[in-house]
Design a protein around this motif. Structure first.
Motif, PDB file in Angstrom:
ATOM      1  N   ASP A  98      25.718  54.816  12.939  1.00  0.00           N
ATOM      2  CA  ASP A  98      26.651  54.050  12.062  1.00  0.00           C
ATOM      3  C   ASP A  98      27.679  54.611  11.882  1.00  0.00           C
ATOM      4  OD1 ASP A  98      27.710  52.816   9.977  1.00  0.00           O
ATOM      5  OD2 ASP A  98      25.923  52.353   9.057  1.00  0.00           O
ATOM      6  N   GLU A  99      29.003  54.794  12.240  1.00  0.00           N
ATOM      7  CA  GLU A  99      30.086  55.171  11.997  1.00  0.00           C
ATOM      8  C   GLU A  99      30.674  55.287  10.500  1.00  0.00           C
ATOM      9  OE1 GLU A  99      33.286  53.983  14.789  1.00  0.00           O
ATOM     10  OE2 GLU A  99      32.246  55.087  16.541  1.00  0.00           O
ATOM     11  N   ASN A 100      30.160  54.292   9.829  1.00  0.00           N
ATOM     12  CA  ASN A 100      30.384  53.842   8.369  1.00  0.00           C
ATOM     13  C   ASN A 100      29.951  54.948   7.408  1.00  0.00           C
ATOM     14  OD1 ASN A 100      32.282  51.967   9.175  1.00  0.00           O
ATOM     15  ND2 ASN A 100      30.669  50.266   9.238  1.00  0.00           N
ATOM     16  N   THR A 101      28.637  55.208   7.861  1.00  0.00           N
ATOM     17  CA  THR A 101      27.855  56.032   7.176  1.00  0.00           C
ATOM     18  C   THR A 101      27.702  57.650   7.688  1.00  0.00           C
ATOM     19  OG1 THR A 101      25.834  55.443   8.018  1.00  0.00           O
ATOM     20  CG2 THR A 101      26.734  54.098   5.911  1.00  0.00           C
ATOM     21  N   ASN A 102      28.408  57.720   8.954  1.00  0.00           N
ATOM     22  CA  ASN A 102      27.991  58.833   9.630  1.00  0.00           C
ATOM     23  C   ASN A 102      26.630  59.301   9.789  1.00  0.00           C
ATOM     24  OD1 ASN A 102      30.707  59.458  10.354  1.00  0.00           O
ATOM     25  ND2 ASN A 102      30.957  60.286   8.111  1.00  0.00           N
ATOM     26  N   SER A 103      25.900  58.372  10.072  1.00  0.00           N
ATOM     27  CA  SER A 103      24.162  58.503  10.186  1.00  0.00           C
ATOM     28  C   SER A 103      23.627  58.149  11.356  1.00  0.00           C
ATOM     29  CB  SER A 103      23.460  57.993   8.850  1.00  0.00           C
ATOM     30  OG  SER A 103      23.751  56.733   8.867  1.00  0.00           O
ATOM     31  N   ALA A 104      22.463  58.401  11.882  1.00  0.00           N
ATOM     32  CA  ALA A 104      21.836  57.839  13.016  1.00  0.00           C
ATOM     33  C   ALA A 104      20.453  57.308  12.403  1.00  0.00           C
ATOM     34  CB  ALA A 104      21.575  58.921  14.127  1.00  0.00           C
ATOM     35  N   GLU A 105      20.075  56.346  12.907  1.00  0.00           N
ATOM     36  CA  GLU A 105      18.830  55.740  12.385  1.00  0.00           C
ATOM     37  C   GLU A 105      17.873  55.947  13.694  1.00  0.00           C
ATOM     38  OE1 GLU A 105      16.329  51.700  11.237  1.00  0.00           O
ATOM     39  OE2 GLU A 105      18.517  51.560  11.603  1.00  0.00           O
ATOM     40  N   ILE A 106      16.730  56.434  13.627  1.00  0.00           N
ATOM     41  CA  ILE A 106      15.852  56.106  14.606  1.00  0.00           C
ATOM     42  C   ILE A 106      15.067  54.951  14.186  1.00  0.00           C
ATOM     43  CG2 ILE A 106      13.840  57.099  15.744  1.00  0.00           C
ATOM     44  CD1 ILE A 106      14.437  59.874  14.408  1.00  0.00           C
ATOM     45  N   ALA A 107      15.464  53.860  15.041  1.00  0.00           N
ATOM     46  CA  ALA A 107      14.888  52.285  14.834  1.00  0.00           C
ATOM     47  C   ALA A 107      13.667  52.387  15.117  1.00  0.00           C
ATOM     48  CB  ALA A 107      15.931  51.761  15.446  1.00  0.00           C
ATOM     49  N   TYR A 108      13.333  52.767  16.516  1.00  0.00           N
ATOM     50  CA  TYR A 108      11.814  52.646  16.923  1.00  0.00           C
ATOM     51  C   TYR A 108      11.530  53.813  17.802  1.00  0.00           C
ATOM     52  CZ  TYR A 108      11.381  47.598  15.685  1.00  0.00           C
ATOM     53  OH  TYR A 108      11.319  46.846  15.068  1.00  0.00           O
ATOM     54  N   PHE A 109      10.415  54.378  17.516  1.00  0.00           N
ATOM     55  CA  PHE A 109      10.026  55.501  18.099  1.00  0.00           C
ATOM     56  C   PHE A 109       8.556  55.577  18.361  1.00  0.00           C
ATOM     57  CE2 PHE A 109       7.506  59.412  16.882  1.00  0.00           C
ATOM     58  CZ  PHE A 109       8.107  60.354  17.686  1.00  0.00           C
ATOM     59  N   GLY A 110       8.016  56.109  19.771  1.00  0.00           N
ATOM     60  CA  GLY A 110       6.691  56.064  19.880  1.00  0.00           C
ATOM     61  C   GLY A 110       6.365  56.454  21.124  1.00  0.00           C
ATOM     62  N   ILE A 111       4.880  56.572  21.279  1.00  0.00           N
ATOM     63  CA  ILE A 111       4.257  57.008  22.486  1.00  0.00           C
ATOM     64  C   ILE A 111       3.139  55.980  23.036  1.00  0.00           C
ATOM     65  CG2 ILE A 111       5.070  59.460  22.403  1.00  0.00           C
ATOM     66  CD1 ILE A 111       2.273  60.429  21.497  1.00  0.00           C
ATOM     67  N   PHE A 112       2.757  56.118  24.289  1.00  0.00           N
ATOM     68  CA  PHE A 112       1.612  55.262  24.639  1.00  0.00           C
ATOM     69  C   PHE A 112       0.350  56.020  24.196  1.00  0.00           C
ATOM     70  CE2 PHE A 112       3.787  53.895  28.836  1.00  0.00           C
ATOM     71  CZ  PHE A 112       4.757  53.152  28.227  1.00  0.00           C
ATOM     72  N   GLU A 113      -0.649  55.164  23.838  1.00  0.00           N
ATOM     73  CA  GLU A 113      -1.946  55.636  23.198  1.00  0.00           C
ATOM     74  C   GLU A 113      -2.361  56.719  24.109  1.00  0.00           C
ATOM     75  OE1 GLU A 113      -5.756  53.122  21.640  1.00  0.00           O
ATOM     76  OE2 GLU A 113      -4.615  52.158  23.086  1.00  0.00           O
ATOM     77  N   GLU A 114      -2.612  56.651  25.502  1.00  0.00           N
ATOM     78  CA  GLU A 114      -3.340  57.912  26.054  1.00  0.00           C
ATOM     79  C   GLU A 114      -2.605  59.064  25.858  1.00  0.00           C
ATOM     80  OE1 GLU A 114      -0.681  55.479  29.479  1.00  0.00           O
ATOM     81  OE2 GLU A 114      -1.770  55.068  27.635  1.00  0.00           O
ATOM     82  N   TYR A 115      -1.408  59.321  25.306  1.00  0.00           N
ATOM     83  CA  TYR A 115      -0.711  60.655  24.784  1.00  0.00           C
ATOM     84  C   TYR A 115      -0.810  61.073  23.413  1.00  0.00           C
ATOM     85  CZ  TYR A 115       1.257  59.958  29.441  1.00  0.00           C
ATOM     86  OH  TYR A 115       1.403  59.678  30.740  1.00  0.00           O
ATOM     87  N   TYR A 116      -1.666  60.208  22.610  1.00  0.00           N
ATOM     88  CA  TYR A 116      -1.880  60.728  21.231  1.00  0.00           C
ATOM     89  C   TYR A 116      -2.850  61.887  21.155  1.00  0.00           C
ATOM     90  CZ  TYR A 116      -1.135  55.802  19.979  1.00  0.00           C
ATOM     91  OH  TYR A 116      -0.472  54.258  19.573  1.00  0.00           O
ATOM     92  N   GLY A 117      -2.512  62.492  20.143  1.00  0.00           N
ATOM     93  CA  GLY A 117      -3.458  64.017  19.904  1.00  0.00           C
ATOM     94  C   GLY A 117      -2.927  65.166  20.567  1.00  0.00           C
ATOM     95  N   MET A 134      23.758  65.537  17.899  1.00  0.00           N
ATOM     96  CA  MET A 134      24.667  65.896  18.654  1.00  0.00           C
ATOM     97  C   MET A 134      26.080  65.108  18.369  1.00  0.00           C
ATOM     98  SD  MET A 134      22.407  66.410  22.144  1.00  0.00           S
ATOM     99  CE  MET A 134      23.588  67.025  23.402  1.00  0.00           C
ATOM    100  N   GLN A 135      25.903  64.096  17.755  1.00  0.00           N
ATOM    101  CA  GLN A 135      26.923  63.105  17.185  1.00  0.00           C
ATOM    102  C   GLN A 135      27.364  63.783  15.966  1.00  0.00           C
ATOM    103  OE1 GLN A 135      28.329  60.622  19.175  1.00  0.00           O
ATOM    104  NE2 GLN A 135      26.681  61.454  20.765  1.00  0.00           N
ATOM    105  N   PRO A 136      28.547  63.284  15.713  1.00  0.00           N
ATOM    106  CA  PRO A 136      29.182  63.765  14.272  1.00  0.00           C
ATOM    107  C   PRO A 136      28.625  63.030  13.091  1.00  0.00           C
ATOM    108  CG  PRO A 136      30.746  62.434  15.301  1.00  0.00           C
ATOM    109  CD  PRO A 136      29.805  62.551  16.211  1.00  0.00           C
ATOM    110  N   ILE A 137      27.432  63.242  12.644  1.00  0.00           N
ATOM    111  CA  ILE A 137      26.558  62.677  11.571  1.00  0.00           C
ATOM    112  C   ILE A 137      26.275  63.671  10.697  1.00  0.00           C
ATOM    113  CG2 ILE A 137      25.878  60.762  13.168  1.00  0.00           C
ATOM    114  CD1 ILE A 137      23.011  62.388  13.042  1.00  0.00           C
ATOM    115  N   ASN A 138      26.080  63.115   9.367  1.00  0.00           N
ATOM    116  CA  ASN A 138      25.447  64.132   8.310  1.00  0.00           C
ATOM    117  C   ASN A 138      23.859  63.518   8.035  1.00  0.00           C
ATOM    118  OD1 ASN A 138      25.627  61.626   6.888  1.00  0.00           O
ATOM    119  ND2 ASN A 138      27.657  62.227   6.191  1.00  0.00           N
ATOM    120  N   LYS A 139      23.583  62.696   8.710  1.00  0.00           N
ATOM    121  CA  LYS A 139      22.074  62.717   8.400  1.00  0.00           C
ATOM    122  C   LYS A 139      21.358  61.930   9.703  1.00  0.00           C
ATOM    123  CE  LYS A 139      21.560  58.672   5.446  1.00  0.00           C
ATOM    124  NZ  LYS A 139      20.932  58.073   4.135  1.00  0.00           N
TER     125      LYS A 139
END
Length: 176
Positions: A98-117, A134-139
């Motif tokens: 988001d260039e307006n807020t100089n931020s990045a959201e991790i919108a979705y994130f996850g791993i497959f079940e066989e990689y848990y733990g 790596m982008q010009p963000i502040n959060k």
């Protein structure tokens, strides 16, 4: 409405204001690779969304048409990263800048079940945070709730993220 059961769902918003505050994962798993998918397709994005979220009530995007997926992934602010372990798909994350807020959201994130733990979730989150900065963000920020993986909040906190907002929403579990 009489007879409709609603449940309170706590949502936690967390952020990291500097990559210097990142507590890197100490994952010792070998043969991990994260890369930017430069030309994501709706079918790939849908597959990873469905596979990673199948046990955690990720339902909102299951109704999306291919055109809606294409519109979403074609935005300039969207980045799609894939995790592979020994050249096999293992997880993914989406970043929304988001260039307006100089931020990045991790919108979705996850791993497959066989990689848990195995510490791989921490490894992937570390990568997502470092990539964001790596982008010009502040959060970089994320939100999670108790419908996500039981270790999601713990992982965000372990990487140095802090809660900046909480809220409760009310929903009917039958709508999930």
């Amino acid at each position: 409405v009489t007879g409709v059961q609603t449940c309170a769902l706590p949502i936690y918003y967390l952020h990291l204001l500097s990559k210097n505050n990142l507590i890197k994962s100490n994952c010792i798993e070998n043969n991990l690779e994260v890369f930017l998918e430069k030309n994501p397709t709706p079918s790939l994005c849908k597959f990873l969304y469905k596979e990673v979220g199948k046990n955690f009530f990720w339902r909102d995007r299951l109704r999306w048409s291919d055109q809606k997926w294409l519109d979403y992934i074609s935005n300039n602010f969207f980045r799609f990263y894939i995790l592979k372990h020994k050249n096999n798909l293992a997880g993914y994350y989406e970043l929304l800048y988001d260039e307006n807020t100089n931020s990045a959201e991790i919108a979705y994130f996850g791993i497959f079940e066989e990689y848990y733990g195995k510490g791989i979730g921490g490894y992937l989150l570390t990568d997502a945070i470092l990539t964001s900065f790596m982008q010009p963000i502040n959060k970089v920020w994320v939100h999670t709730c108790t419908l996500d993986h039981p270790n999601a909040l713990k992982n965000y906190l372990a990487r140095g993220m802090t809660v900046f907002k909480t809220e409760k929403i009310f929903f009917n579990p039958e709508d999930l």
